[in-house]
Design a protein around this motif. Structure first.
Motif, mmCIF file in Angstrom:
data_model
loop_
_atom_site.group_PDB
_atom_site.id
_atom_site.type_symbol
_atom_site.label_atom_id
_atom_site.label_comp_id
_atom_site.label_asym_id
_atom_site.label_seq_id
_atom_site.Cartn_x
_atom_site.Cartn_y
_atom_site.Cartn_z
ATOM 1 N N PHE A 101 12.183 35.067 10.807
ATOM 2 C CA PHE A 101 12.455 34.310 12.020
ATOM 3 C C PHE A 101 11.369 33.271 12.285
ATOM 4 C CE2 PHE A 101 11.631 33.815 16.596
ATOM 5 C CZ PHE A 101 12.812 33.220 16.974
ATOM 6 N N ASN A 102 10.120 33.666 12.125
ATOM 7 C CA ASN A 102 9.043 32.718 12.431
ATOM 8 C C ASN A 102 9.056 31.519 11.490
ATOM 9 O OD1 ASN A 102 8.133 34.146 14.655
ATOM 10 N ND2 ASN A 102 6.670 35.371 13.471
ATOM 11 N N ASP A 103 9.588 31.718 10.292
ATOM 12 C CA ASP A 103 9.711 30.582 9.365
ATOM 13 C C ASP A 103 10.721 29.560 9.881
ATOM 14 O OD1 ASP A 103 7.878 31.805 7.617
ATOM 15 O OD2 ASP A 103 9.478 32.916 6.606
ATOM 16 N N LEU A 104 11.794 30.045 10.519
ATOM 17 C CA LEU A 104 12.757 29.103 11.097
ATOM 18 C C LEU A 104 12.069 28.244 12.151
ATOM 19 C CD1 LEU A 104 15.924 31.372 11.565
ATOM 20 C CD2 LEU A 104 15.173 30.079 9.560
ATOM 21 N N LYS A 105 11.203 28.889 12.900
ATOM 22 C CA LYS A 105 10.462 28.180 13.947
ATOM 23 C C LYS A 105 9.514 27.161 13.313
ATOM 24 C CE LYS A 105 10.835 28.372 18.311
ATOM 25 N NZ LYS A 105 12.150 28.213 18.938
ATOM 26 N N THR A 106 8.971 27.503 12.167
ATOM 27 C CA THR A 106 8.079 26.559 11.479
ATOM 28 C C THR A 106 8.870 25.331 11.011
ATOM 29 O OG1 THR A 106 6.633 28.363 10.779
ATOM 30 C CG2 THR A 106 6.484 26.310 9.526
ATOM 31 N N ILE A 107 10.067 25.547 10.512
ATOM 32 C CA ILE A 107 10.903 24.401 10.119
ATOM 33 C C ILE A 107 11.218 23.548 11.346
ATOM 34 C CG2 ILE A 107 13.122 23.693 9.121
ATOM 35 C CD1 ILE A 107 13.125 26.345 7.552
ATOM 36 N N GLU A 108 11.502 24.213 12.444
ATOM 37 C CA GLU A 108 11.807 23.492 13.682
ATOM 38 C C GLU A 108 10.623 22.603 14.088
ATOM 39 O OE1 GLU A 108 13.053 26.189 16.767
ATOM 40 O OE2 GLU A 108 12.381 24.808 18.315
ATOM 41 N N MET A 109 9.412 23.156 13.987
ATOM 42 C CA MET A 109 8.239 22.373 14.368
ATOM 43 C C MET A 109 8.019 21.217 13.390
ATOM 44 S SD MET A 109 7.641 23.630 17.127
ATOM 45 C CE MET A 109 7.726 25.147 18.088
#
Lengths: 373, 373, 373, 373
Positions: B322-330
């Motif tokens: 999940f946190n990787d998705l957030k990294t892509i978002e950023m």
């Protein structure tokens, strides 16, 4: 022991399924009656003769009218095209036969009602072919709900999607004849509506939407002429059950990749049940209890703990097939006739399902919620 | 290389997710900008100080008003309670900051619109936290649809169900505050609406139904006092997309057993796509081609063929979290700021999603279909 | 708070994974130490410079010998080709550094032993990169076994299969260099052996078989020259654990379709556990208790009940990714260095795993069971 | 049309399965022969009488010796306890009957050989009950392998695990009688060995290990007296096929949670096949071709494209059940008798399977590889 003599109308897909079920039922179950395959009717004498040889019927006829009044027939099983369900069933009832009819029972609730009233007046037993509710794991699901094991139901999602009409080149056929009723909401929707009712009881209100995606099809196989399609091939509805909870119903016969997706999820106040016919020997149960670190949906595998699975096989995990569901359905019908009623999907149930279908159709036209009487 | 200095509002669940993403993003991706964690705001100075230490921010403040005007801050990331999204975002825009805000952007479309107009006038970049569309396999799904690999879309089923509110003993909390907008249709529904739009484009019409199943909850943890709940905890809608096809949207935060069921199925005229966030490193694709005896849904496993998966790991099957998705978002947000726009979920998208939510609410009240402008 | 300065050897696949983990670890966890990325070494100064920029290291070198003796480095992380593990680790230990080394630790148990003895004599902390055991659900699996929740273990099936060498056109590469040890039994087998030991303890006896299916490969990418392959690409072993139960170990790097199949099933006298890395946020638990009609494998979804999942995300079902496992691994290593030991996969464990690998190799040659000392 | 008169020995689990299959087979398939249920034998006249009524046999006997020589019987189906297979089969052959016998055919390869020689000399047709290879999807798997669709096979993993003996309180029973042969390697192992041979051909070499985990059991239900168990309840083997590739075979009847885990994976040089009987209407196929970003295992769902599925149901996805596999098995046997041979699992195949079992037993004792003749 009394012998029930079967007359079968139709020797196609479902005709064979009925025949196989009648052949097997007395070997699988100890029944208070015997069964013989007496007479089969199909579109022509020749076709019927071949079917009689194939399925093991004693006699054959090219005319269903002959069959329904044959004095050697006790039970009439109807697997003819949808548009013929009502006339055949009505004639069989009039002749005093017990009648099993495939779904959908009738094009409209009004016609279904007439059949119900005629059958009840004639004192004959009836059944509609909602075979999927005959799955031992569906009986378990109902028991789990009724015993409060997932608490009070709060929502339902029901789907019946297949792809046998997904190819726009598939020609027009009888299921699209408006004289036979609606499209997929009747053909497949009736199954998931029957399932919803079996699990959660009456539906009191619907808001539906029917869609015809493939608006014309070849008039016949290989034909260059196109014929307009009026019947829905996708159907959606939001529903409310009489017990209070809400849910959705969905049906599609153009769902590419889906061969038999009868799927539901029932959420309760203390747990949930999830099921798909794609893996119909499994039921998934979640209960919000015990240590959360060890909790999760558990996959229950069908076995002899789930009657009447054990009649087919005393060991779990061996799996029932589609035709076995049909055999259970026939057992219930025969027991009903023999005075040991178990079946609940009689014509009255078929009528109730049709009322829901009719309400969804009206709702789709009026673009508003419709209350069932 | 320019350095973007991050100001983060909120140090809870999503606050930490933002912080971790900002820490990782420049290590995962080659970016045209640098990132530093400059300032964090939380409910008290003490909480903010602790969060600054935990997450690695240089400074801390107990007042978000201080943060949004801090001259050392270039970018404001908002993870405060929903009811504060609009005032914080408005203040940050007014101060000329680029703004990332968690979903739902605003309680109503009108308020979302004001933010959009202010941001566009101020010339700042914005983003709303629809992290699930950042999944490389969702990008693949969109590409498959856009390239016609499953033909023309004919239906969509979208679900976002979780169970974090399923226990009636869970107390009332900010997500149920009507001042913050609707209930689950906003909290989770916004995600699946954003997904639907990402895959299939604008929604033009809806017919919705919102239901409050648990009508009162403890006013606070351990409190004997009960507080009435007005917010919906189950939401259903039938929808029509501007491109023509129909579908359904469903959201629930009382779906026992479901921890992260963002699930969809897109059926097209030549195939279908099925996905669930429960196994979000897998995408299932069916194409009605080739030899039917060998055909079926294929399970595509995420790998470097699906950008930007390869930036995290050059080998397939290792899986993003999940946190990787957030990294892509950023990454997308930072690239947008750096003048290499990729992100599409800006405040305008947040506004569009909110319009759909508002329409569903209105439809649920009027019990009729509602057309979006 | 003390700051540990990291020196990383290798900037490829695992090099980046280490770098990302070191970047994240202090944001995810509250640690008693700080971490800085001090120095990175790669095959050339230029490659190292680029990696330093990409990953955020302060300095770069083209020579690992420089790195291991750099006075500004406290911790050496080794992600170089297998054949270099021993010389780099030995040099780092000799320089008094704490050493983290990717698996397989050494080509032979003898060499691994030398490293263990050197490290213990030098008083430095060590770790081997068995990242898959760092999964919170694997910790849960171990706890379930240790607490007797599935009774006494009676069998184990362990697999690590991937397909990155399945294409015979993939050229020869360093993993096939006999100087670096065995083939897939070392490269992937070490992971599943470490998993087996983590769950069930020491292995006392093996009977193995190694197979080289693709006996020659292009000498390099695009090369027409073929090079003979001696290394195994499929490995099987029957094993006995010191605790008494038996099992199997399997490794393959030519298993078409499998991207990350680390899979095991532990059967106990009262239940069973099943796991696959293909869906590593799920663990399946069966317990032979309660009503059999409701029993089945339950699918436990990773969440904050399974430490340290909650440090990444406080809500269940959001899922960890591969890089998160590496972050947990680094936490354990750093805590060990800080005097709060948690890690168990130190060089001694790497040696123990290598003993099993060596025994399987000997057994494959002698075609008999081999007892471990 | 000739009528074959069936004599069935045994009215338990498999007895009923045979009876149901014989009842259905001529309704499902168009056969060149008719079938009648002539005579059933069980342990007592009373039990046999009841079974005759239940299953629809014309006559009953309490003595199998009477049955095998009955002049009204053409075909003898043997579902008696394992220890009786050889004497009954031998007597039936001697009486000139065609013989179908459940697996395992004989306690040893030597005894199996005698039956083969007797049957071939007598010119009667034989079959062994390896029902799982009768699955239409297993036929598809074989076709895929034979046509090279996954390239040249390089490895095989085969498992047959169930849990019907997992409870140590389950009493000793006939499957553990050394006079009847080995334990689980014969009882379940024979199935997965037959599957391996069906898919990949002869096995040329084995290295096996048999384990008795539950070393004593109650002598009978409710008995306080314990009886020692010699039979294996877990069996492992590494195998080599005559065609060159290697693999593993595993059998367990104490695998908690597993009700019917016949599972295999065949890896080839260009793809792979994965199957589990737990979902036996699905076959998973991977082919290393096409665009890798869209590739993955595809789940093939059984349908009329996979003969003889269509004889049961003309629509895909409806699913066959266990008893349907048995019906296919009986079709093959009857066609063989009628001179249209299809069945391959004759007594010679039973002998070949037994040779593998015997070799595994010898290997387990000698703790070395054993070559089959």
């Amino acid at each position: 022991m009394k012998t029930l003599r079967i007359g079968l109308v139709g020797a196609g897909f479902m005709g064979k399924a009925h025949a196989l079920a009648y052949r097997s039922v007395a070997g699988v179950f100890r029944l208070p009656v015997d069964v013989t395959l007496e007479l089969i009717a199909d579109a022509s004498q020749e076709a019927a003769d071949r079917a009689a040889r194939d399925f093991g019927f004693a006699r054959a006829t090219g005319d269903w009218r002959t069959l329904v009044t044959d004095t050697q027939v006790d039970v009439v099983s109807i697997t003819a095209p949808n548009v013929l369900h009502v006339p055949i069933a009505a004639a069989a009832i009039a002749a005093g036969k017990h009648v099993h009819c495939e779904k959908p029972l009738a094009p409209t609730a009004g016609e279904a009602r007439s059949l119900v009233e005629a059958a009840e007046k004639a004192g004959v037993k009836t059944q509609v072919g909602f075979n999927y509710v005959k799955n031992p794991l569906i009986a378990l699901a109902r028991e789990i709900i009724e015993q409060g094991e997932i608490g009070e139901p709060v929502s339902f999602r029901g789907i019946h999607a297949e792809d046998y009409m997904a190819d726009a080149a598939t020609p027009w056929h009888f299921r699209m004849d408006p004289a036979g009723g609606a499209g997929v909401i009747a053909d497949l929707g009736s199954h998931i509506i029957a399932m919803a009712r079996y699990l959660l009881g009456p539906i009191s209100e619907v808001c539906g939407h029917l869609e015809t995606v493939i608006a014309q099809r070849p008039a016949a196989t290989g034909s260059a002429r196109m014929r307009a399609v009026e019947a829905d091939d996708i159907a959606h509805a939001m529903v409310r059950f009489a017990r209070g909870c809400t849910g959705t119903i969905e049906a599609s016969w153009i769902a590419h990749g889906r061969k038999m997706q009868i799927e539901f999820e029932v959420v309760g106040s203390k747990g949930a049940l999830a099921f798909t016919q794609e893996r119909f020997n499994e039921l998934r149960l979640y209960q919000a209890q015990g240590e959360t670190s060890r909790n999760g949906f558990r996959t229950i595998v069908a076995g002899p703990d789930h009657p009447p699975y054990g009649a087919f096989c005393p060991a779990p995990g061996h799996q029932l097939g589609f035709n076995d569901l049909k055999t259970i359905e026939m057992r219930d019908f025969l027991l009903d006739i023999a005075g040991e009623p178990r079946a609940r999907a009689d014509f009255r149930e078929g009528w109730e399902v049709q009322k829901v279908i009719d309400a969804i159709i009206r709702s789709s036209r009026s673009r508003q919620w419709v209350r069932l009487d």
